[in-house]
Write an enzyme that holds these catalytic residues in place. Sequence first.
Site, PDB file in Angstrom:
ATOM      1  N   ARG A  55       0.987  -1.256   0.090  1.00 47.82           N
ATOM      2  CA  ARG A  55       0.112  -0.005  -0.117  1.00 47.82           C
ATOM      3  C   ARG A  55       0.941   1.171  -0.088  1.00 47.82           C
ATOM      4  O   ARG A  55       1.902   1.251   0.878  1.00 47.82           O
ATOM      5  CB  ARG A  55      -0.917   0.169   1.138  1.00 47.82           C
ATOM      6  N   HIS A 108      -7.620   0.522  -6.348  1.00 52.57           N
ATOM      7  CA  HIS A 108      -7.698  -0.404  -4.931  1.00 52.57           C
ATOM      8  C   HIS A 108      -8.462  -1.647  -5.171  1.00 52.57           C
ATOM      9  O   HIS A 108      -9.680  -1.907  -4.869  1.00 52.57           O
ATOM     10  CB  HIS A 108      -8.751   0.611  -3.913  1.00 52.57           C
ATOM     11  N   CYS A 166     -16.191   2.511   1.328  1.00 57.17           N
ATOM     12  CA  CYS A 166     -15.060   1.665   1.381  1.00 57.17           C
ATOM     13  C   CYS A 166     -14.486   1.866   2.924  1.00 57.17           C
ATOM     14  O   CYS A 166     -14.121   0.971   3.382  1.00 57.17           O
ATOM     15  CB  CYS A 166     -14.163   1.758   0.463  1.00 57.17           C
ATOM     16  N   ARG A 190     -13.917  -7.562   3.213  1.00 57.43           N
ATOM     17  CA  ARG A 190     -12.625  -7.454   2.888  1.00 57.43           C
ATOM     18  C   ARG A 190     -11.637  -8.596   3.272  1.00 57.43           C
ATOM     19  O   ARG A 190     -10.679  -9.070   2.557  1.00 57.43           O
ATOM     20  CB  ARG A 190     -11.808  -6.084   3.526  1.00 57.43           C
TER      21      ARG A 190
END
Length: 330
Positions: free
Chosen positions: A106, A133, A270, A315
């Site tokens: 990331r 993403h 998100c 996720r």
Amino acid sequence: MPVNLNGRSLLTLKDYTPREIQYLLQLSFDLKAKKRMGIPGDLLKGRNIALLFDKPSTRTRCAFEVACYDEGGCATFLSNSQMGKKESLEDTARVLGRYYDGIQYRGFSQKTAEDLAAYAGVPVWNGLTDSYHPTQALADIMTLMENTKKPLSECKLVFVGDARNNVAHSLMIISAKLGMAFTAVSPANLKPDRALTHQMTALARDTGARLEATSDLSAVSGADAVYTDVWFSMGEEEKAEERIHLLSPYRVTQDVIASTGNPHAIFLHCLPSFHDMNTQIGMDIYEKHGIKEMEVEDRVFRAPYSKVFDQAENRLHTIKAIMVATIGRQ
Ligand code: CP
Ligand code: NVA
């Protein structure tokens, strides 16, 4: 031919076929059911992963760690490596590739993720860059699937807000791949990247996807999901004032949800979200600009049709599926 993703990186989803994406989604559902039943896993037993973070994270970091441990693997969190400071990216990637079976990255530049993948010799998973993403987009589609009886090809996903950000780009890609309707609603100067839009529009001709970018909020009509994200992403804090000015008319309100005309429409985000003043940044914005909520009204965020915490949970399951598919014991 069965799907085989062994050894593959996941950098943008652009190089994944619709079938490969559907396979990852099905595996996510299977792994979610397995965890719900309390069945211990060993699909990542003997696997070690590195989690390289140049930006903050709650969900992505925790999802990678828990997913890895759930299936018997080991994870190392790295937020202060030598990479780029005392040691080149290339050398760091070559070293990490000797220790680890997979690397999550990331950070800021998409090129960093791509270069890591080029040199590490093991799969690299993009856990968010300025441009994309992709692991988020898989969890978002999984959440939509859990909340609709329609096939994805009949679903309409509408992103409202900063449509040139990483999350919007990845949603456009996955929608184009899966033959969905995707509409980006934003001010004219915050539309999705032009080159990516051209590329995905060309792909849409093959998959049957319907892609649209507009400044007209009435385009939420018929949406199965209304999605928004923060008005200024990590690293863009100096743009706060300009974005508040541009995006205030695009806040997702109850009226916006009502104007979908779909009683089954869900709200997605998100996270993290500025839906109240219970954050340092939310408080600073209130003191400077007098705004109590930014991209979404608190009552929308907390409504029964808001699926943001299911999304956050997903996720975990989708990231687990990515790791199992790319480095797991086959
Ligand atoms: N949605 C998401 O990526 O959250 P984090 O920044 O907490 O990882
Ligand atoms: N667009 C946001 C997403 C956070 C998960 C950001 O990059 O900060």
